[in-house]
Design a protein around this motif. Structure first.
Motif, short mmCIF file in Angstrom:
data_model
loop_
_atom_site.label_atom_id
_atom_site.label_comp_id
_atom_site.label_asym_id
_atom_site.label_seq_id
_atom_site.Cartn_x
_atom_site.Cartn_y
_atom_site.Cartn_z
N SER A 51 43.53 27.04 36.04
CA SER A 51 44.12 28.25 35.44
C SER A 51 44.08 29.47 36.36
O SER A 51 44.52 30.54 35.97
CB SER A 51 43.44 28.55 34.10
N LEU A 53 41.38 30.98 37.92
CA LEU A 53 40.21 31.87 37.88
C LEU A 53 39.20 31.54 38.98
O LEU A 53 38.31 32.34 39.26
CB LEU A 53 39.52 31.77 36.51
N VAL A 54 39.33 30.36 39.55
CA VAL A 54 38.38 29.93 40.59
C VAL A 54 39.20 29.43 41.79
O VAL A 54 40.20 28.73 41.61
CB VAL A 54 37.48 28.78 40.04
N ASN A 55 38.78 29.81 42.98
CA ASN A 55 39.43 29.31 44.21
C ASN A 55 38.93 27.91 44.50
O ASN A 55 37.73 27.66 44.48
CB ASN A 55 39.08 30.22 45.39
N PHE A 72 53.05 28.87 42.12
CA PHE A 72 52.07 29.30 41.10
C PHE A 72 52.69 30.07 39.95
O PHE A 72 52.24 29.98 38.81
CB PHE A 72 50.90 30.07 41.74
N ILE A 73 53.79 30.80 40.19
CA ILE A 73 54.42 31.56 39.11
C ILE A 73 54.98 30.60 38.05
O ILE A 73 54.68 30.74 36.86
CB ILE A 73 55.56 32.46 39.67
N ARG A 76 52.08 28.43 36.38
CA ARG A 76 51.27 29.15 35.39
C ARG A 76 52.06 29.49 34.12
O ARG A 76 51.48 29.64 33.05
CB ARG A 76 50.72 30.44 35.99
N ASN A 87 37.26 36.60 26.29
CA ASN A 87 37.67 37.41 27.44
C ASN A 87 38.87 38.29 27.11
O ASN A 87 39.83 38.35 27.87
CB ASN A 87 37.95 36.52 28.66
N TYR A 105 53.37 37.34 30.55
CA TYR A 105 54.14 36.12 30.85
C TYR A 105 55.64 36.39 30.85
O TYR A 105 56.44 35.46 30.92
CB TYR A 105 53.81 35.01 29.84
N GLU B 93 40.84 38.49 33.25
CA GLU B 93 41.27 37.08 33.28
C GLU B 93 42.61 36.89 32.57
O GLU B 93 43.34 35.95 32.88
CB GLU B 93 40.20 36.18 32.65
N GLN B 96 44.82 37.30 35.36
CA GLN B 96 44.63 36.29 36.41
C GLN B 96 45.27 34.95 36.05
O GLN B 96 45.75 34.24 36.93
CB GLN B 96 43.13 36.07 36.67
N VAL B 97 45.24 34.59 34.76
CA VAL B 97 45.81 33.29 34.37
C VAL B 97 47.33 33.38 34.20
O VAL B 97 48.00 32.36 34.16
CB VAL B 97 45.18 32.73 33.07
N PRO B 101 52.46 38.30 39.86
CA PRO B 101 52.13 38.48 41.28
C PRO B 101 51.19 39.67 41.47
O PRO B 101 51.22 40.64 40.68
CB PRO B 101 53.48 38.75 41.95
N ARG B 250 43.20 37.26 48.30
CA ARG B 250 42.03 36.42 48.62
C ARG B 250 41.13 36.21 47.40
O ARG B 250 40.20 35.40 47.44
CB ARG B 250 41.20 37.08 49.74
N GLY B 251 41.39 36.96 46.34
CA GLY B 251 40.57 36.83 45.12
C GLY B 251 39.21 37.47 45.26
O GLY B 251 38.30 37.20 44.46
N ARG B 255 37.72 36.44 41.84
CA ARG B 255 37.71 34.98 41.67
C ARG B 255 36.52 34.41 42.41
O ARG B 255 36.16 34.89 43.48
CB ARG B 255 38.98 34.35 42.26
N GLN B 256 35.91 33.35 41.81
CA GLN B 256 34.75 32.72 42.45
C GLN B 256 35.20 31.81 43.58
O GLN B 256 36.20 31.14 43.48
CB GLN B 256 33.98 31.90 41.43
#
Lengths: 310, 256
Positions: A51, A53-55, A72-73, A76, A87, A105, B93, B96-97, B101, B250-251, B255-256
């Motif tokens: 989703s 949130l994490v690389n 990615f656009i 997602r 959240n 969106y 978030e 982010q989800v 862009p 780069r987040g 972002r983790q």
């Protein structure tokens, strides 16, 4: 085409923790899929990467054949996610949270409002639509997150423990709602610690442990691997000691009128009832001690722990 | 797809504007009160003893600088508190989800900061009418410099928020960097009053260019050439915008 396809996905955090060790996973379009695993197994990391949130450290993730990196656009736009923790902005009114998410969106405001009204009504939040989100109960907040994830009409919905902390009545109504969404064509990936939930709803399952997929099959095939089940039998008459059964060695007396028996796949329930009847013991009722999937899950993950410790 | 991004941009912007307008008592009124106090103390009480500065009454001299100071602190404060608040409560978030862009995210937050900066700037300018009569030499310069300065400090606020890990982190830069640079940026004095060495040192302060070009828009005179000032502001906007995009791509911090 898969709704979700993962190849060689790896994640190593800055602390050095290797959360995902090169997993592969495919989820068919229209599936209701369970992604199970103990705490810290890598489920949330995996969902976080899907989703955005994490690389990720390495590997490839495709949603309906669209790469989350190069497309990615579009990728997602097809994905809705319900995270484990709340959240949303607690100070925003419930309806605004849904409409704004639609806006992110690219859903025009009028359409987003229409959809928000639909989902708020369906999820039992209509009378709370103008309240600030912080005033909602825990169960209502969970439903709000599901409504928010659906506002852009995603084709793939990922739910990370959506029923955590929700009472059983509400949980069942959420199951019905999710089954309805799945019947309408939305692919659903579910992580949960309530394994009866996964067993009831999901057709396919993957079990992840220590950052690796240790099982990936249909729910039916997985449950077939269970070579024994424990049953609790409620007896008509009281008994004083454990009955001696020739074919069943793992028998335990729970109290004077109930016993627990492990039945291996080579034996049937009929054999058990017959042996008890031969001893003059009449069984009135019986039930599985634990959910079948839960039993298998514990065995698989415990085995994996032993392997990793060896 | 452009329409999708446009709707996302409008949504972020609307949320940002609604956020500070909903709490206008905390966002619009305090800078107005603060500037009124500056006018009373530095303009009416101390200013009368100072006399003229650069050929104008001291009150008239400090007025553009005080407006600019309000614009700077509010456009910065709006973005830093909003973005860090979103990080802290994790509702960042939501963005982010979504298929948004990073350019749209930056533009949305910067527009929010710019709007607050301009709203506060207008409110403070209206209050200053109670203390001084002023004419506007070139309204386009006034608007352009106010908008560019707001953008620049909104971008700076965004960078601060991206790196911030606690509420302390979002107060350190305003307290130890922004406020000293603002006070030393020629709001209360002309740099021509300074010895040659300190005049040259002052030229390294970007806020000096903003205050002076803004003052030029009101008075038609300034310590700094207008085009030079606009060039410096433009350069810093481009630099901070590039940094914002790099960090978000780069987040870093989110972002983790």
């Amino acid at each position: 085409m898969y709704a979700l396809e993962i190849k060689g996905l790896r994640k190593t955090y800055a602390s050095g923790l290797e959360a995902l060790k090169g997993i592969d996973l495919q989820v068919e379009e229209g599936d209701f899929f369970a992604l199970l695993g103990p705490n810290g197994a890598g489920k949330s990391t995996c969902i976080g990467i899907i989703s955005g949130l994490v690389n990720k450290s390495a590997g490839e993730v495709r949603i309906f054949d669209l790469s989350i990196d190069s497309s990615f656009i579009r990728a997602r736009s097809l994905l809705g996610s319900v995270p484990q923790e709340f959240n949303f902005n607690n100070f925003e009114p419930v309806e605004e949270i849904l409409i704004n998410q639609g806006g992110f969106y690219g859903v025009p405001k009028a359409l987003a409002r229409e959809r928000a009204e639909h989902y708020l009504a369906q999820l039992g939040l209509w009378q709370h639509r103008r309240q600030q989100a912080r005033r909602l109960s825990g169960g209502m907040k969970r439903r709000l997150m599901i409504g928010r994830a659906l506002i852009h009409d995603p084709r793939l919905l990922i739910l990370d423990e959506p029923t955590a902390g929700v009472d059983i009545e509400l949980r069942r109504s959420m199951w019905d709602f999710l089954e309805q969404i799945n019947d309408q064509g939305t692919t659903i990936i579910l992580t949960t610690h309530y394994l009866e939930e996964a067993e009831r709803m999901c057709r396919n399952v993957a079990i992840i442990d220590n950052g690796e997929i240790i099982r990936h099959s249909s729910m039916k095939n997985l449950l077939r691997q269970l070579n024994s089940e424990i049953f609790v039998l409620y007896l008509r008459d009281d008994i004083a000691e454990v009955p001696r059964l020739a074919s069943f060695d793992n028998v335990r007396l729970l109290d004077y009128h109930s016993i627990e028996v492990e039945v291996h796949e080579s034996r049937s329930i009929n054999d058990l009832i017959s042996e008890l009847a031969a001893l003059g013991i009449v069984v009135e009722r019986m039930r599985n001690k634990v959910n079948r999937l839960e039993e298998l899950f514990v065995k698989l993950t415990a085995k994996n722990d032993k392997l990793s410790l060896a | 797809m452009l329409r999708q991004f446009w709707i996302a941009y409008l949504t972020i912007t609307r949320k940002e504007i609604y956020r500070f307008m909903r709490i206008w008592v905390q966002t619009i009124i305090p800078p107005v009160v603060m500037v009124a106090l500056y006018f009373i103390i530095f303009g009416s009480l101390i200013g009368q003893r100072i006399g003229e500065m650069d050929g104008m009454a001291y009150m008239d001299f400090i007025m553009p600088g005080l407006v600019m100071m309000s614009i700077i602190t509010n456009s910065y404060g709006n973005v830093v508190s909003s973005f860090y608040g979103a990080k802290y409560s994790r509702h960042i978030e939501e963005l982010q989800v979504a298929p948004v862009p990073n350019l749209v995210i930056v533009l949305g937050f910067v527009t929010g900061g710019l709007t607050r900066g301009i709203c506060v700037g207008i409110a403070v300018t209206l209050v200053s009418l109670l203390f001084t009569e002023f004419s506007v030499y070139n309204p386009w310069v006034v608007l352009l410099v106010a908008a560019l300065t707001s953008c620049l400090f909104a971008l700076a606020g965004l960078i601060n928020a991206i790196f911030a890990n606690s509420f302390d982190d979002i107060t350190i830069i305003p307290t130890f960097v922004l406020t000293p640079l603002t006070y030393l940026g020629g709001i209360f004095y002309s740099i021509r009053m300074l010895p040659e060495f300190w005049q040259q040192v002052s030229l390294g302060n970007p806020i000096l260019y903003m205050v002076n070009s803004f003052r030029y828009g009101f008075r038609g005179s300034s310590d700094i050439e207008l085009l030079t000032a606009l060039g410096v502001i433009g350069f810093f906007i481009a630099l901070l915008f590039g940094i914002c995009m790099y960090l978000l791509d780069r987040g870093i911090g989110i972002r983790q």
